[in-house]
Design an enzyme around this catalytic site. Structure first.
Site, PDB file in Angstrom:
ATOM      1  N   ASP A 107      -4.740   6.199  -4.351  1.00 54.47           N
ATOM      2  CA  ASP A 107      -4.478   7.587  -4.751  1.00 54.47           C
ATOM      3  C   ASP A 107      -4.501   7.757  -6.264  1.00 54.47           C
ATOM      4  OD1 ASP A 107      -4.330   8.925  -2.388  1.00 54.47           O
ATOM      5  OD2 ASP A 107      -2.203   8.557  -2.091  1.00 54.47           O
ATOM      6  N   ARG A 131       0.309  17.368  -2.369  1.00 51.74           N
ATOM      7  CA  ARG A 131      -1.120  17.311  -2.692  1.00 51.74           C
ATOM      8  C   ARG A 131      -1.652  18.737  -2.697  1.00 51.74           C
ATOM      9  NH1 ARG A 131      -3.152  11.978   0.475  1.00 51.74           N
ATOM     10  NH2 ARG A 131      -5.179  12.910   0.125  1.00 51.74           N
ATOM     11  N   ASP A 178       0.858  -1.178   0.000  1.00 46.66           N
ATOM     12  CA  ASP A 178       0.000   0.000   0.000  1.00 46.66           C
ATOM     13  C   ASP A 178       0.907   1.245   0.000  1.00 46.66           C
ATOM     14  OD1 ASP A 178      -2.263   1.680   0.392  1.00 46.66           O
ATOM     15  OD2 ASP A 178      -1.846   1.702   2.538  1.00 46.66           O
ATOM     16  N   THR A 193      -2.307   1.373  -4.719  1.00 47.66           N
ATOM     17  CA  THR A 193      -2.797   2.511  -3.938  1.00 47.66           C
ATOM     18  C   THR A 193      -4.131   3.012  -4.466  1.00 47.66           C
ATOM     19  OG1 THR A 193      -2.290   4.777  -3.251  1.00 47.66           O
ATOM     20  CG2 THR A 193      -1.421   4.082  -5.372  1.00 47.66           C
ATOM     21  N   LYS A 252      -7.042  -4.893  -4.930  1.00 45.14           N
ATOM     22  CA  LYS A 252      -5.755  -5.203  -4.296  1.00 45.14           C
ATOM     23  C   LYS A 252      -5.626  -6.702  -4.056  1.00 45.14           C
ATOM     24  CE  LYS A 252      -4.872  -0.817  -1.876  1.00 45.14           C
ATOM     25  NZ  LYS A 252      -4.549  -0.192  -0.574  1.00 45.14           N
TER      26      LYS A 252
END
EC number: 7.6.2.1
Length: 1207
Positions: free
Chosen positions: A748, A665, A426, A746, A854
Site C-alpha cells: 500500500d 481509502r 503483511d 505492505t 518482502k
C-alpha cells in the site's frame, strides 16, 4: 444439451479498451517467429498423435508426494541414515551380526534400531499418504472431454492428454493449461479467477481468437482440426508465445488466450479449450517448488551435543583400547583361565597387543554406544507431532466465523515459536480484513457519514479514557474548558460505532440525510444524483442475483468497486443488468418507493490501471446526452478539472484529509458533458489508436484517452474502510510487551500504511518519524542513480546519528521507507547501515514493496541480526516472505490459500498469533529444551557406568548389564516419561502466560538450552553415573548378598545397578516437571513398575534365553535386603544435588516462573489481587509501541507538568 444451448448475447470486448481489445489487424498480422525453446507441437482434437514420441508429452497425472511405492524404501532409508546417530547404530548392528567383536548379541543391537527407524519411516509414510490422498482427489475430478463425433463425456483429470478438447462449466477449475477456443459469450470472452495462482480475487478477462468463435457447441468439434506451435513448458504465469495453424492460416497467440490450470471459470456459462500443457508441464506445477528445508536452532544445537558425545565416546573408547592393549601385553599371559587365542576368542593376541587394541576399539565403540541416545530423534518427532495436535485442537484459536482452526502444517519447528525476535507482517488481509466498507462521502462540498472508522474509534476510546485518567490516546487539550465538549464528541463517536451493527457487507454508512431517499430533500440534489449515477455506472463489474435475498451481488475487479456498487444499491441506484452495449440501473428516483429501470448505453470504457490511477466510462443516457463519468485518485482528478469545475475543491480537500487521517481509502468522482460532434471526433481518433499495430499502440491510446479526460467537473469523493481485523491492536500491544519487534511490509501507499500504523499503535503521537524517500534525491539529480544512492545513504546516516545522539531515554523512533528507496537500501553497500538504523527504531513500516522485496527484507533481518524471524501474511505475494523467514505463518484469508500452503503454521486471524507464540511457543520451547537435556542426562548416566565397569574388568569388553536390559532401556523403560515431559509439561498455565508476557523472553534469551544449562545437565549425568556405579561396587564388594552368605555375582550386581539407574532417572524427571496430571504419574511410576514386571517375566523364560537372569528377581534380588537398601540409598544420593540446586535457586535467584508458581501455590493470586496485579505489571517488557507505550508516555507527560508546577 450443449447443442441447443443459447449463448449469452453479451459482447464485452468493446468495454476493455486496453487489456482486452481484440484488434482485427493484430490478429491477422504476422505470426510469431518461433526459434529455440519453442519446440512444442500440439495437434488439436487428435490426442492419439501424442501417444508416441517425439510428440509424447507428460500425462495430466499430478503428484506432490515425496515417495511412491518403488522409491519409498530406498529414499526413506536414506533419509533415516543421513542422521549420524542412526548410521552409527547401523554399523554397530552390522558388526554385531557378522563378527564376534560385539559385546552384545546381534538381536539386542538390531531390534532397537529397527524399532526407531521403522517408527520414523511409518511417520513419513503417514504424512506422505495424506498428500497422496489429496492428489487423488484432484486427479479424479471430472471434466467434459470430446470423445468423437461431436460428443463430449466426463473424463478424470488424470486421463486428459495434450490435444484433447475440453469443455469447462461455470465455477469449475481448469484441469490443464488450455487454449481458449470459444465461450458462452458471443464474442468469446470469459472471466477467470486466479486466486490459487497469484492470490488475487479480482476477475481476469480472457478472449478467444475470432477465427475459433464459430466453434460454439459440441457439434462444431466433430471435424475440427488445428495445430499449435508454441513455447516449451516454463514457470512464467504471465507470458505465452505461440501460433495457431487453422484452416490454412497462421494466427499469433498471446497470454490472453491461455486458461491456466487451477484457475476457476467465473460468470461464464462454459468454455471450450484445447489442452496445451498437462500435468507437471502446466505453469502452476512449473511454479510449485518444494518448501525450503527448515530446522530449528535447538535441533542444530542438539546436533552439536551429539557430536560432543561422539567425541566423548571416541575418547573413552581409545582409553579403553589402550588399556586393553596394555593388559593384553603384560597381564593376559598370567590370566591363563581366559584362554587367549582360542577358537572362540581369536581377537586377543598377547604377541600383537597393538592389533588387539585396534580390534578392541570396535568393541568399545559398540559397548559405550549407549552414550548416544538412539531413540532421541524418534522421541522428539513423536513429541512434536503431539504438540502440533494440541495446537490444532486449541479451541481458543478456532475462528467461529470461518470455521477455521489453527493448523501446525509442519511439526519440526514448534519450539521456534517460543524464540521469535522479530515479526514481519503483511498489512492487507493480515492486519486488515481486505473487506472494504463504504463509510463516508463528500458530495458538493458537504460531508456525509456519521459512523466512526476503526482508527477514529481507537483514538476516541483512548482519548476518552485518558480524560478519565486511565489510558492515553492523544495529548490533552491545553484549554481545560475544552474537556467537556471533547468528552461529548468522543462519546458520540464511540456510541455511534458500538450501537450500529451493520447487516450489509460492504456498506457501513450511517447518515439519515442520504438514506431512505432523504437525499432528495438536500439542497444539492442534482449533484447527489450525479454522484450516485457515477457509482452505479462507472465500473466493469458483473451483477449476480442472489436468489435467497433477492439482491444483486457483484463480481468486481477490486473490493473497492464492489463496495461502491453495494452503496449505490442501498442509496436506491441498483446496477442490475449488463448487455453488450448497455448498463441497466434500477433508480429509486424521482420516487423512492417506485424504482424505474434506466438504460445507459456504454460507448467506451477506459480502464483503471496503476499507471493511470483513474477509470472513465463514456455513456449515452435515455435523453441522448453523452456523459463521461470518471473516478480516480485526488491528485490525478484535481489536475484535470476545468476552471468552473473546482467549486467544491477547497471543502472536499479538507474532507479528504480528514478521511485520510481516519485511515480511510479515498477516490474522487467527476463528470463531463459531451457534444455529439466532440465525441465523434474523439472516437475517430480513439478507433485509429486501437487499430494501430506496434509498440506505440498503448502510448497512443493513453494520449487520446488523456485528451478526453480533461475539463472535468468535480462532484464528490468516497471514503471506504479496509477494516482492521478484530483484536489486532491488543495483540500487537501484548506481543510488544512480550519483547517482540514488529515490522510491517505492505504494497500500500505510505499514507495508508501510516494510518493503519496509528490504528494498530505501531505509531503514536510524539513518536519521531524517519521517512526515507527518493523525493529529495529526485530534486538533486533526476536521472542520476548514483546521486540518488548517495542521497539515500546520507538520509540513513543522518537518521542513525540522530538516534545515537538522542538524550531522552524515552524517545521513540519510527522508520518509514517506500519500495523505490528500499531497492537502493537493500544493495550490498548500504543494507547493513539500513539494518542498523531499522533495529534501533521502535517501529519499521516498508510501503509499496514488491513480493521479492518482502523476501529480501526478511532475509536481511534473519541473517543480519542472527535472531529468529517470523513472517506472516495471507496472499500469494507473501509467499516469499513466509518461506524466507525462520517461521512462516499463513492467514486463511480472502486472498486464497497460497500463503497457507507455503506456511509452517496457519491461523484464521492475526490476533491468534499472540496465543500461538506466547502460550504454545513458550510451552513448546521449554518442553523440547528440557526433554533434550534430560535425554542426554539419562544416557550419560547409563552409558558411563559401562565404562567404569570396563576399568574394573580389565577392559575385556564385558558388559555389566544383560543384553535384554540394554535393548529395553531407551526404547521401552525410559521413553514414555520423557515423552510426557515433552507433551504435557507447563511451567505456568495459559492464562498466566498471557498475563505475564515477559515470560516469553525466556525463549529468545535461550535460558533453558544454553551451554551453561546443557553442561549442567551433562555434569549431573556424570555425577549420577559415579554414584550409581561406585556405591553399588562398595556395597556389594564384600557384603553377603544371599541368606547363606554368598556374595553377589555379576548378574545380581548388574541388575541392581540397572534398577538404580531406572529409579534415579525416573525421580529426576519427576523433579524436573512443574505440572502433573494422572498421565505423568502413570508414565513415570509405571515405567518403574514396568521394569519389575519385565524382570519377573524375563526371569521366568527358559534359561537358554534368560541365561544368568533366570528367576533373578524372585530368588535372588527380592529376598535380599541389601538390594532394596542400595536402591533407596543410591536414588536419594543421585537426586540430592538437583534438590539442593533448585532449592537454592528458588530461594536466592528465582526465575520469573518460579515466583509465579509460588504465588499460585499459596493462592496469593486469589487472596491478594493487588500483589498479583503488581507482579503482572512488572512482568512486561518495556516497549515503545502499543497502547501500553501510550500510557507510559502520558504518565511521563503528567509527571513533567506536576514538576513544573512545583517549581
Amino acid at each position: 444439451m450443449a447443442r441447443g444451448r443459447i449463448r449469452a448475447k453479451i459482447r464485452r470486448s468493446s468495454l476493455h479498451t486496453f487489456a482486452c481489445y481484440r484488434s482485427r489487424a493484430t490478429e491477422d498480422g504476422s505470426p510469431h517467429q518461433l526459434g529455440p525453446g519453442f519446440s512444442r507441437e500440439v495437434h488439436c482434437n487428435e490426442p492419439y498423435l501424442h501417444e508416441k514420441k517425439p510428440l509424447k508429452y507428460c500425462t495430466n497425472y499430478v503428484t506432490t508426494t515425496k515417495y511412491n511405492i518403488i522409491t519409498f524404501l530406498p529414499k526413506a532409508l536414506f533419509e533415516q541414515f543421513r542422521r549420524v546417530a542412526n548410521l552409527y547404530f547401523l554399523m554397530a548392528a552390522i558388526v554385531s551380526a557378522t563378527t564376534n567383536l560385539s559385546p552384545f548379541s546381534a538381536f539386542s543391537m538390531v531390534a532397537p534400531l529397527v524399532f526407531v527407524v521403522g517408527l520414523s519411516m511409518a511417520k513419513e509414510a503417514l504424512e506422505d499418504s495424506r498428500r497422496f490422498v489429496q492428489d487423488m482427489k484432484v486427479n479424479h475430478r471430472k471434466v467434459g472431454v470430446h470423445k468423437e463425433g461431436g460428443v463430449f463425456g466426463p473424463k478424470p483429470w488424470m486421463k486428459i492428454q495434450v490435444g484433447d478438447i475440453v469443455k469447462v462449466e461455470k465455477d469449475q477449475f481448469f484441469p490443464a493449461d488450455l487454449l481458449l477456443l470459444s465461450s458462452s459469450y458471443e464474442d468469446g470472452i470469459c472471466y477467470v479467477e486466479t486466486m490459487n495462482l497469484d492470490g488475487e480475487t479480482n476477475l481476469k478477462v480472457k478472449r478467444a481468437l475470432e477465427v475459433t468463435l464459430p466453434l460454439e457447441d459440441d457439434e462444431a468439434f466433430k471435424h475440427f482440426s488445428a495445430t499449435i506451435k508454441c513455447e516449451d513448458p516454463n514457470p512464467s504465469l504471465y507470458t505465452f508465445v505461440g501460433n495457431l495453424e487453422y484452416d490454412r492460416q497462421v494466427y499469433p497467440l498471446d497470454p490472453s488466450q491461455i486458461l491456466l490450470r487451477d484457475s476457476k471459470l467465473r460468470n461464464t456459462g462454459y468454455v471450450y479449450g484445447v489442452a496445451v500443457f498437462t500435468g507437471h508441464d502446466s505453469k502452476v506445477m512449473q511454479n510449485s517448488t518444494n518448501s525450503p528445508s527448515k530446522r530449528s536452532r535447538i535441533e542444530l544445537q542438539m546436533d552439536k551435543i551429539i557430536y560432543l558425545l561422539f567425541f566423548v565416546l571416541l575418547a573413552i573408547s581409545f582409553a579403553s583400547s589402550i588399556g586393553f592393549a596394555v593388559d593384553a601385553k603384560f597381564e593376559l599371559p598370567n590370566w591363563w583361565y581366559l584362554q587367549p587365542m582360542n577358537k572362540v576368542n581369536n581377537v586377543v593376541d598377547p604377541k600383537k597387543p597393538e592389533v588387539s587394541g585396534i580390534l578392541h576399539l570396535i568393541t568399545a565403540l559398540i559397548l559405550y554406544g549407549y552414550l548416544i541416545p538412539i531413540s532421541l530423534y524418534v522421541s522428539i518427532e513423536v513429541v512434536k507431532v503431539l504438540q502440533a495436535l494440541f495446537i490444532n485442537q486449541d479451541i481458543l484459536m478456532y475462528d467461529d466465523e470461518s470455521g477455521t482452526p489453527a493448523q501446525a502444517r509442519t511439526s519440526n519447528l514448534n519450539e521456534e515459536l517460543g524464540q521469535i525476535d522479530t515479526i514481519l507482517s503483511d498489512k492487507t488481509g493480515t492486519l486488515t480484513c481486505n473487506q472494504m466498507d463504504f463509510l463516508k462521502c463528500s458530495i458538493a462540498g458537504t460531508a456525509y457519514g456519521m459512523r466512526a472508522s476503526d482508527v477514529e474509534l481507537a483514538a476516541a476510546k483512548q482519548m476518552a479514557e485518558d480524560i478519565g485518567g486511565h489510558y492515553i490516546g492523544s495529548p490533552r487539550p491545553e484549554n481545560e474548558n475544552d474537556f467537556g465538549e471533547s468528552e461529548i464528541e468522543l462519546e458520540s463517536v464511540v456510541t455511534s460505532k458500538d450501537d450500529f451493527k451493520p447487516a450489509i457487507k460492504g456498506f457501513s454508512f450511517e447518515d439519515d440525510r442520504l438514506t431512505d431517499g432523504h437525499w432528495m430533500n438536500e439542497p444539492n440534489v442534482n449533484d447527489i444524483l450525479l454522484f450516485f449515477r457515477i457509482l452505479s455506472v462507472c465500473h466493469s463489474a458483473i451483477p449476480e442475483l442472489n436468489e435467497e435475498t433477492g439482491n444483486f451481488n457483484y463480481e468486481a475487479e477490486s473490493p473497492d468497486e464492489a463496495a461502491f456498487l453495494v452503496a449505490a444499491r442501498e442509496f436506491g441506484f441498483e446496477f442490475c443488468r449488463r448487455t453488450q452495449s448497455s448498463i441497466f440501473v434500477r433508480e429509486r428516483y424521482p420516487s423512492f418507493q417506485e424504482p424505474i429501470e434506466r438504460e445507459f448505453k456504454v460507448l467506451n470504457l477506459l480502464e483503471f490501471t496503476s499507471k493511470r490511477k483513474r477509470m472513465s466510462v463514456i455513456v449515452r443516457d435515455e435523453s441522448g446526452q453523452i456523459l463521461l463519468f470518471c473516478k480516480g485518485a485526488d491528485s490525478i482528478i484535481y489536475e484535470r478539472l476545468s476552471k468552473n469545475g473546482r467549486k467544491f475543491e477547497e471543502a472536499m480537500t479538507k474532507h479528504l484529509n480528514e478521511y485520510g487521517e481516519a485511515g480511510l481509502r479515498t477516490l474522487v468522482l467527476a463528470y463531463k458533458k459531451l457534444e455529439e460532434a466532440e465525441y465523434s471526433a474523439w472516437n475517430e481518433e480513439f478507433s485509429k489508436a486501437k487499430s494501430t499495430i506496434g509498440g506505440d499502440r498503448d502510448t497512443m491510446l493513453e494520449k487520446v484517452s488523456d485528451a478526453m479526460e480533461r475539463d472535468l467537473i468535480l462532484v464528490g469523493a468516497t471514503a471506504v474502510e479496509d477494516k482492521l481485523q478484530k483484536g489486532v491492536p491488543q495483540c500487537i500491544d501484548n506481543l510488544a510487551q512480550a519483547g517482540l519487534k514488529i515490522w510491517v511490509l505492505t504494497g500500500d501507499k505510505m499514507e495508508t500504511a501510516i494510518n493503519i500504523g496509528y490504528a494498530c499503535s505501531l505509531l503514536r503521537q510524539g513518536m519521531k518519524q524517519i521517512c526515507i524517500t527518493t523525493m529529495n534525491a529526485d530534486s538533486v539529480a533526476q536521472d542520476s542513480k548514483l546521486a540518488m544512492r548517495e542521497n539515500i545513504l546520507k538520509q540513513i546516516m543522518n537518521a542513525s546519528q540522530m538516534i545515537k545522539h538522542e538524550k531522552d531515554p524515552h524517545a521513540a523512533f519510527a522508520l518509514i521507507i517506500d519500495g523505490k528507496t528500499l531497492a537502493y537500501a537493500l544493495e550490498n553497500d548500504m543494507k547493513h547501515q539500513f539494518l542498523s538504523l531499522a533495529v534501533n527504531c521502535a517501529s519499521v513500516i516498508c510501503c509499496r514493496v514488491s513480493p521479492k522485496q518482502k523476501a529480501l527484507v526478511t532475509r536481511l533481518v534473519k541473517e543480519g541480526t542472527g535472531k529468529i524471524t517470523l513472517g506472516i501474511g495471507d496472499g500469494a505475494n507473501d509467499v516469499g516472505m513466509i518461506q524466507e523467514a525462520d517461521i512462516g505463518v499463513g492467514i486463511s484469508g480472502a486472498e486464497g490459500m497460497q500463503a497457507v500452503m507455503a506456511s509452517d503454521f496457519s491461523i484464521a486471524q492475526f490476533r491468534y498469533l499472540e496465543r500461538l507464540l506466547v502460550v504454545h511457543g513458550h510451552w513448546c520451547y521449554k518442553r523440547i529444551a528440557q526433554m533434550i537435556c534430560y535425554f542426554f542426562y539419562k544416557n550419560i548416566c547409563y552409558g558411563l557406568t559401562l565404562f567404569y565397569f570396563e576399568a574394573f574388568a580389565g577392559f575385556s569388553g564385558q558388559s555389566v548389564y544383560d543384553d535384554s536390559y540394554m535393548m529395553l532401556f531407551n526404547v521401552i523403560l525410559t521413553s514414555l516419561p520423557v515423552i510426557a515431559l515433552g507433551v504435557f509439561e507447563q511451567d505456568v498455565p495459559s492464562d498466566v502466560c498471557l498475563k505475564f508476557p515477559a515470560l516469553y523472553q525466556q525463549g529468545p534469551k535461550n535460558l533453558f538450552f544454553d551451554w551453561h544449562r546443557i553442561l549442567g545437565w551433562l555434569g549431573n549425568g556424570i555425577y549420577t553415573s559415579l554414584i550409581i556405579f561406585f556405591l553399588n561396587i562398595i556395597l556389594f564388594y564384600d557384603q553377603a548378598f544371599r541368606s547363606d552368605g554368598q556374595t553377589a555375582d555379576l548378574t545380581a550386581l548388574g541388575t541392581t545397578m540397572f534398577t538404580c539407574v531406572i529409579w534415579a532417572v525416573s525421580c529426576q524427571i519427576a523433579l524436573t516437571m512443574s505440572h502433573f496430571t494422572w498421565i505423568q504419574h502413570i508414565l513415570i511410576w509405571g515405567s518403574i513398575a514396568t521394569w519389575y514386571i519385565v524382570l519377573l517375566i524375563y526371569g521366568r523364560i527358559a534359561p537358554i534365553y534368560s541365561k544368568y537372569a533366570f528367576r533373578i528377581l524372585e530368588e535372588a534380588l527380592a529376598p535380599s535386603p541389601i538390594y532394596w537398601c542400595t536402591t533407596l540409598l543410591v536414588t536419594l544420593m543421585c537426586t540430592l544435588p538437583y534438590l539442593a540446586h533448585i532449592a537454592f535457586q528458588r530461594s536466592f535467584n528465582p526465575l520469573d516462573h518460579h515466583i509465579i508458581q509460588e504465588i499460585k501455590y499459596y493462592r496469593k493470586d486469589v487472596e491478594d489481587r493487588h500483589m498479583w496485579k503488581r507482579e503482572g505489571s512488572k512482568a512486561r517488557q518495556k516497549t515503545k509501541i502499543g497502547f501500553t507505550a501510550r500510557v507510559d508516555a502520558k504518565i511521563r507527560q503528567l509527571k513533567g507538568r506536576l514538576q513544573k508546577k512545583k517549581v
